[in-house]
Design an enzyme around this catalytic site. Structure first.
Site, PDB file in Angstrom:
ATOM      1  N   PRO A 171       0.624  -1.230   0.399  1.00  0.00           N
ATOM      2  CA  PRO A 171      -0.504   0.173   0.045  1.00  0.00           C
ATOM      3  C   PRO A 171       0.695   1.072  -0.167  1.00  0.00           C
ATOM      4  O   PRO A 171       0.269   2.616   0.268  1.00  0.00           O
ATOM      5  CB  PRO A 171      -0.838  -0.255   1.165  1.00  0.00           C
ATOM      6  CG  PRO A 171      -0.340  -0.784   2.305  1.00  0.00           C
ATOM      7  CD  PRO A 171       1.069  -1.475   1.121  1.00  0.00           C
ATOM      8  N   GLY A 172       2.841   1.206   0.237  1.00  0.00           N
ATOM      9  CA  GLY A 172       3.327   2.512  -0.390  1.00  0.00           C
ATOM     10  C   GLY A 172       3.594   2.960   0.550  1.00  0.00           C
ATOM     11  O   GLY A 172       4.395   3.951   0.508  1.00  0.00           O
ATOM     12  N   LYS A 174       6.800   2.090   1.583  1.00  0.00           N
ATOM     13  CA  LYS A 174       7.687   2.397   1.618  1.00  0.00           C
ATOM     14  C   LYS A 174       7.826   3.351   0.247  1.00  0.00           C
ATOM     15  O   LYS A 174       8.912   4.051   0.007  1.00  0.00           O
ATOM     16  CB  LYS A 174       8.627   1.202   1.330  1.00  0.00           C
ATOM     17  CG  LYS A 174       8.664  -0.005   2.576  1.00  0.00           C
ATOM     18  CD  LYS A 174       9.583  -0.699   2.459  1.00  0.00           C
ATOM     19  CE  LYS A 174       9.786  -2.617   2.783  1.00  0.00           C
ATOM     20  NZ  LYS A 174       8.177  -2.846   2.871  1.00  0.00           N
ATOM     21  N   ASP A 191       2.022  -1.824  -9.013  1.00  0.00           N
ATOM     22  CA  ASP A 191       1.704  -3.078  -7.955  1.00  0.00           C
ATOM     23  C   ASP A 191       0.858  -4.178  -9.400  1.00  0.00           C
ATOM     24  O   ASP A 191       0.133  -2.990 -10.000  1.00  0.00           O
ATOM     25  CB  ASP A 191       0.820  -2.341  -6.877  1.00  0.00           C
ATOM     26  CG  ASP A 191       0.272  -3.985  -5.801  1.00  0.00           C
ATOM     27  OD1 ASP A 191       2.050  -4.196  -4.668  1.00  0.00           O
ATOM     28  OD2 ASP A 191       0.296  -4.624  -5.624  1.00  0.00           O
ATOM     29  N   ASP A 236      10.937  -5.146  -2.757  1.00  0.00           N
ATOM     30  CA  ASP A 236       9.934  -5.321  -1.014  1.00  0.00           C
ATOM     31  C   ASP A 236       8.506  -6.628  -2.291  1.00  0.00           C
ATOM     32  O   ASP A 236       7.861  -6.678  -2.113  1.00  0.00           O
ATOM     33  CB  ASP A 236       9.051  -4.236  -0.753  1.00  0.00           C
ATOM     34  CG  ASP A 236       8.935  -4.272   0.620  1.00  0.00           C
ATOM     35  OD1 ASP A 236       9.576  -5.752   0.795  1.00  0.00           O
ATOM     36  OD2 ASP A 236       7.465  -4.581   1.040  1.00  0.00           O
ATOM     37  N   CYS A 289       9.923  -9.918   4.128  1.00  0.00           N
ATOM     38  CA  CYS A 289       9.542 -10.212   5.040  1.00  0.00           C
ATOM     39  C   CYS A 289       9.156 -11.165   6.035  1.00  0.00           C
ATOM     40  O   CYS A 289       8.651 -12.023   6.314  1.00  0.00           O
ATOM     41  CB  CYS A 289       7.744  -9.372   6.152  1.00  0.00           C
ATOM     42  SG  CYS A 289       6.722  -9.839   4.929  1.00  0.00           S
TER      43      CYS A 289
END
Ligand SMILES: C[S@@+](CC[C@H](N)C(=O)[O-])C[C@H]1O[C@@H](n2cnc3c(N)ncnc32)[C@H](O)[C@@H]1O
Length: 353
Positions: A171-172, A174, A191, A236, A289
């Site tokens: 959702p932005g 980074k 995305d 990411d 992550c």
């Protein structure tokens, strides 16, 4: 949670009728009443046996196999309460010390907080609060973001004028951190999911930042890339999120062992495709992550074997553990989430475009 136990039990039993499993009502009622009578156990008090039983066997075994000295603590931290962490918007404050300025604003609102250990703009709250209670949140003074996620900005070594790609951006979090960290860059946020990409726009607007938004699968270059190379890329990557189970406990139920191989293939494919869009001399930061080396170090190792032009650009940092291919952060009690970062540089000198 705030709903009293008897009300939650009643609602759940009633829901059984709507789900067409009316005959299970007495069983659901009995099980939930028994559970509600058990004493609550805080993560810190749980025995290893209780913690281990709360994970599916495959996650427990995978963590144990990969981190034989740390596995028990990793599982324990996965059951603990994560802190609420903020990123102060350094572009917002009319102050030379934006973080101190924001800490003062929090103190005025009697919100207890402390500075993060590793992120220069991170603040950790002693107790979570609704974002609406945060001073100047709507105006863009701060954002909610874990400290580990904030660390991506320094790794990119950004300079004014850089053309930057945030390849899996929604959702932005980074995207916005990067734009706050360096003015005068041209950032493309990409995305594959339109509904998630809309969140990037919301965040950019609240923080008064600008980026070019694109919706496409990143590996399908012909769909979105105009052939102009990037100075910096952040990948990411979509991952198991196994390093942030404390924030998404449903991962224990929803994620399946077979997902990891499929995710690893996608991660390598994304890296291989996006590499073509990086300028010689440019830097790519790979992040997940995940706590599983299969999605982290192994991806970088496999990629380096197939790419002559790629070289590891070592991360010297006081956080995480060197894996030989990047740095693994482990979820910390009252500290950052688990995360993985690797950094690659493309050999060669700048090419005129
Ligand atoms: C870890 S999340 C990104 C979090 C984001 N960077 C942030 O800091 O807020 C991964 C994202 O990758 C997106 N994604 C998954 N597959 C993709 C693909 N093939 N191409 C581009 N984006 C993809 C997902 O929709 C998801 O938003």
């Amino acid at each position: 949670m705030r709903t009293p136990a008897h009300a939650a039990i009643n609602e759940t039993v009633q829901a059984a009728a709507e789900l067409g499993i009316e005959h299970f009502k007495p069983l659901i009622n009995a099980v939930l009443r028994k559970i509600s009578a058990l004493p609550a156990i805080e993560a810190g008090e749980a025995t290893n046996e209780i913690i281990n039983a709360s994970y599916p066997e495959w996650i427990k075994e995978k963590v144990k196999h990969n981190w034989p000295e740390k596995w028990q603590d990793i599982l324990r931290q996965g059951n603990a309460r994560p802190p609420m962490t903020l990123r102060v918007n350094r572009q917002f404050a009319e102050s030379d010390e934006p973080r101190q300025h924001y800490l003062d604003l929090l103190t005025e609102q009697e919100i207890e907080a402390q500075t993060c250990a590793f992120s220069s703009f991170g603040i950790q709250l002693l107790k979570p609060v609704p974002v609406a209670a945060l001073p100047k949140f709507r105006e863009g003074a701060a954002s909610v973001q874990d400290e580990a996620a904030q660390l991506c900005c320094d790794l990119l070594e950004l300079e004014e004028g850089h053309k930057v790609l945030d390849a899996c951006a929604a959702p932005g979090g980074k995207t916005c951190a990067i734009l706050e960290s360096q003015t005068g860059i041209h950032l493309t946020a990409l995305d594959s999911e339109a509904s998630r990409a809309a969140k990037i726009d919301e965040n950019l607007k609240r923080l008064n930042l600008q980026a070019e938004l694109k919706v496409s699968r990143a590996e399908e270059l012909e769909q979105w890339w105009d052939g102009k190379h990037f100075d910096r890329i952040l990948l990411d990557a979509p991952c198991s999120a196994s390093a942030v189970i404390r924030r998404h406990p449903d991962i224990k139920l929803l994620r399946k062992e077979g997902d990891i191989k499929a995710l690893a293939e996608l991660q390598l494919q994304l890296l291989t495709s996006l590499w073509k869009t990086l300028k010689p001399g440019g830097i790519l930061v790979y992040a997940t992550c995940s706590i599983f080396p299969q999605e982290n170090s192994r991806i970088i190792e496999r990629f380096l074997r197939q790419q002559d032009q790629a070289e590891l650009f070592k991360i010297d940092a006081p956080w995480g553990q060197d894996t030989g291919f990047g740095r693994q952060l482990f979820p910390q009690e009252n500290g950052h989430d688990g995360f993985f970062y690797a950094r690659l540089k493309k050999r060669g000198s700048e090419i005129p475009e």
